[in-house]
Motif scaffolding. Sequence first.
Motif, PDB file in Angstrom:
ATOM      1  N   ILE A 169     -36.633  -1.483 123.612  1.00 31.01           N
ATOM      2  CA  ILE A 169     -37.594  -1.817 122.560  1.00 31.01           C
ATOM      3  C   ILE A 169     -38.670  -0.753 122.369  1.00 31.01           C
ATOM      4  O   ILE A 169     -39.365  -0.757 121.364  1.00 31.01           O
ATOM      5  N   GLY A 170     -38.817   0.162 123.328  1.00 32.77           N
ATOM      6  CA  GLY A 170     -39.831   1.182 123.175  1.00 32.77           C
ATOM      7  C   GLY A 170     -39.770   2.237 124.252  1.00 32.77           C
ATOM      8  O   GLY A 170     -39.160   2.044 125.306  1.00 32.77           O
ATOM      9  N   ILE A 171     -40.430   3.365 123.959  1.00 36.53           N
ATOM     10  CA  ILE A 171     -40.462   4.493 124.879  1.00 36.53           C
ATOM     11  C   ILE A 171     -41.907   4.939 125.037  1.00 36.53           C
ATOM     12  O   ILE A 171     -42.563   5.290 124.056  1.00 36.53           O
ATOM     13  N   GLU A 172     -42.403   4.894 126.274  1.00 40.85           N
ATOM     14  CA  GLU A 172     -43.752   5.368 126.574  1.00 40.85           C
ATOM     15  C   GLU A 172     -43.654   6.824 127.022  1.00 40.85           C
ATOM     16  O   GLU A 172     -42.855   7.149 127.899  1.00 40.85           O
ATOM     17  N   VAL A 173     -44.477   7.679 126.404  1.00 39.79           N
ATOM     18  CA  VAL A 173     -44.426   9.108 126.699  1.00 39.79           C
ATOM     19  C   VAL A 173     -45.795   9.595 127.175  1.00 39.79           C
ATOM     20  O   VAL A 173     -46.641   9.984 126.374  1.00 39.79           O
ATOM     21  N   PRO A 174     -46.045   9.554 128.493  1.00 33.65           N
ATOM     22  CA  PRO A 174     -47.244  10.199 129.018  1.00 33.65           C
ATOM     23  C   PRO A 174     -47.106  11.717 128.830  1.00 33.65           C
ATOM     24  O   PRO A 174     -45.984  12.228 128.722  1.00 33.65           O
ATOM     25  N   ALA A 175     -48.203  12.431 128.787  1.00 38.12           N
ATOM     26  CA  ALA A 175     -48.194  13.887 128.539  1.00 38.12           C
ATOM     27  C   ALA A 175     -47.490  14.189 127.228  1.00 38.12           C
ATOM     28  O   ALA A 175     -46.699  15.130 127.118  1.00 38.12           O
ATOM     29  N   ALA A 176     -47.763  13.355 126.222  1.00 40.53           N
ATOM     30  CA  ALA A 176     -47.087  13.449 124.930  1.00 40.53           C
ATOM     31  C   ALA A 176     -47.255  14.810 124.265  1.00 40.53           C
ATOM     32  O   ALA A 176     -46.347  15.286 123.581  1.00 40.53           O
ATOM     33  N   GLY A 177     -48.398  15.452 124.472  1.00 43.48           N
ATOM     34  CA  GLY A 177     -48.646  16.748 123.857  1.00 43.48           C
ATOM     35  C   GLY A 177     -47.646  17.812 124.268  1.00 43.48           C
ATOM     36  O   GLY A 177     -47.379  18.740 123.502  1.00 43.48           O
ATOM     37  N   SER A 178     -47.067  17.687 125.442  1.00 38.46           N
ATOM     38  CA  SER A 178     -46.088  18.669 125.896  1.00 38.46           C
ATOM     39  C   SER A 178     -44.650  18.178 125.746  1.00 38.46           C
ATOM     40  O   SER A 178     -43.717  18.936 125.988  1.00 38.46           O
ATOM     41  N   LYS A 179     -44.459  16.930 125.336  1.00 35.16           N
ATOM     42  CA  LYS A 179     -43.114  16.359 125.247  1.00 35.16           C
ATOM     43  C   LYS A 179     -42.633  16.116 123.811  1.00 35.16           C
ATOM     44  O   LYS A 179     -41.437  16.077 123.566  1.00 35.16           O
ATOM     45  N   LEU A 180     -43.577  15.899 122.885  1.00 36.50           N
ATOM     46  CA  LEU A 180     -43.201  15.547 121.515  1.00 36.50           C
ATOM     47  C   LEU A 180     -43.668  16.620 120.538  1.00 36.50           C
ATOM     48  O   LEU A 180     -44.692  17.266 120.765  1.00 36.50           O
ATOM     49  N   PRO A 181     -42.944  16.779 119.430  1.00 38.44           N
ATOM     50  CA  PRO A 181     -43.352  17.757 118.424  1.00 38.44           C
ATOM     51  C   PRO A 181     -44.719  17.401 117.826  1.00 38.44           C
ATOM     52  O   PRO A 181     -45.035  16.218 117.641  1.00 38.44           O
ATOM     53  N   ALA A 182     -45.494  18.408 117.515  1.00 33.09           N
ATOM     54  CA  ALA A 182     -46.843  18.208 116.975  1.00 33.09           C
ATOM     55  C   ALA A 182     -46.827  17.380 115.695  1.00 33.09           C
ATOM     56  O   ALA A 182     -47.711  16.548 115.479  1.00 33.09           O
ATOM     57  N   TYR A 183     -45.822  17.555 114.822  1.00 28.66           N
ATOM     58  CA  TYR A 183     -45.796  16.804 113.573  1.00 28.66           C
ATOM     59  C   TYR A 183     -45.669  15.300 113.833  1.00 28.66           C
ATOM     60  O   TYR A 183     -46.228  14.496 113.095  1.00 28.66           O
ATOM     61  N   LEU A 184     -44.948  14.901 114.888  1.00 33.42           N
ATOM     62  CA  LEU A 184     -44.849  13.479 115.221  1.00 33.42           C
ATOM     63  C   LEU A 184     -46.191  12.937 115.703  1.00 33.42           C
ATOM     64  O   LEU A 184     -46.599  11.844 115.315  1.00 33.42           O
ATOM     65  N   LEU A 185     -46.866  13.700 116.536  1.00 32.80           N
ATOM     66  CA  LEU A 185     -48.165  13.259 117.040  1.00 32.80           C
ATOM     67  C   LEU A 185     -49.182  13.165 115.911  1.00 32.80           C
ATOM     68  O   LEU A 185     -49.993  12.243 115.883  1.00 32.80           O
ATOM     69  N   ARG A 186     -49.148  14.095 114.959  1.00 37.71           N
ATOM     70  CA  ARG A 186     -50.077  14.038 113.819  1.00 37.71           C
ATOM     71  C   ARG A 186     -49.818  12.822 112.933  1.00 37.71           C
ATOM     72  O   ARG A 186     -50.742  12.265 112.358  1.00 37.71           O
ATOM     73  N   SER A 187     -48.559  12.416 112.823  1.00 33.26           N
ATOM     74  CA  SER A 187     -48.230  11.291 111.940  1.00 33.26           C
ATOM     75  C   SER A 187     -48.340   9.932 112.633  1.00 33.26           C
ATOM     76  O   SER A 187     -48.238   8.899 111.989  1.00 33.26           O
ATOM     77  N   ALA A 188     -48.561   9.927 113.933  1.00 36.46           N
ATOM     78  CA  ALA A 188     -48.635   8.672 114.685  1.00 36.46           C
ATOM     79  C   ALA A 188     -49.908   7.904 114.354  1.00 36.46           C
ATOM     80  O   ALA A 188     -50.933   8.490 114.004  1.00 36.46           O
ATOM     81  N   GLU A 189     -49.830   6.591 114.491  1.00 37.67           N
ATOM     82  CA  GLU A 189     -51.018   5.746 114.366  1.00 37.67           C
ATOM     83  C   GLU A 189     -51.903   6.023 115.572  1.00 37.67           C
ATOM     84  O   GLU A 189     -51.460   5.947 116.716  1.00 37.67           O
ATOM     85  N   ARG A 190     -53.157   6.362 115.304  1.00 38.77           N
ATOM     86  CA  ARG A 190     -54.064   6.732 116.378  1.00 38.77           C
ATOM     87  C   ARG A 190     -54.611   5.483 117.074  1.00 38.77           C
ATOM     88  O   ARG A 190     -54.993   4.527 116.435  1.00 38.77           O
ATOM     89  N   GLN A 191     -54.648   5.537 118.395  1.00 39.08           N
ATOM     90  CA  GLN A 191     -55.225   4.460 119.209  1.00 39.08           C
ATOM     91  C   GLN A 191     -56.559   4.897 119.799  1.00 39.08           C
ATOM     92  O   GLN A 191     -57.112   4.232 120.641  1.00 39.08           O
ATOM     93  N   ASP A 192     -57.044   6.041 119.334  1.00 37.89           N
ATOM     94  CA  ASP A 192     -58.313   6.590 119.777  1.00 37.89           C
ATOM     95  C   ASP A 192     -59.079   7.059 118.545  1.00 37.89           C
ATOM     96  O   ASP A 192     -58.588   6.908 117.435  1.00 37.89           O
TER      97      ASP A 192
END
Length: 76
Positions: A49-72
Amino acid sequence: MTCDGTVNAAYVYLTEPQAGVRSAHMHPCDPVDVDGMINLDFDEQGRLIGIEVPAAGSKLPAYLLRSAERQDTEGS
């Protein structure tokens, strides 16, 4: 997908976040194999049902992180 820059983590939903599906079991992936921790969440029926990615900045492409819903407040 949600992202929290204060803890550098992301969560990829494989269900609708509003559906209220709860994780019944978390399976951590071997940190050696993935160069850090990644956690897989499963429901009561064993469906992923889901994937938790700690250290996301080094694991996921920047465009995905920019488009994500912010929790901060960072990046809003």
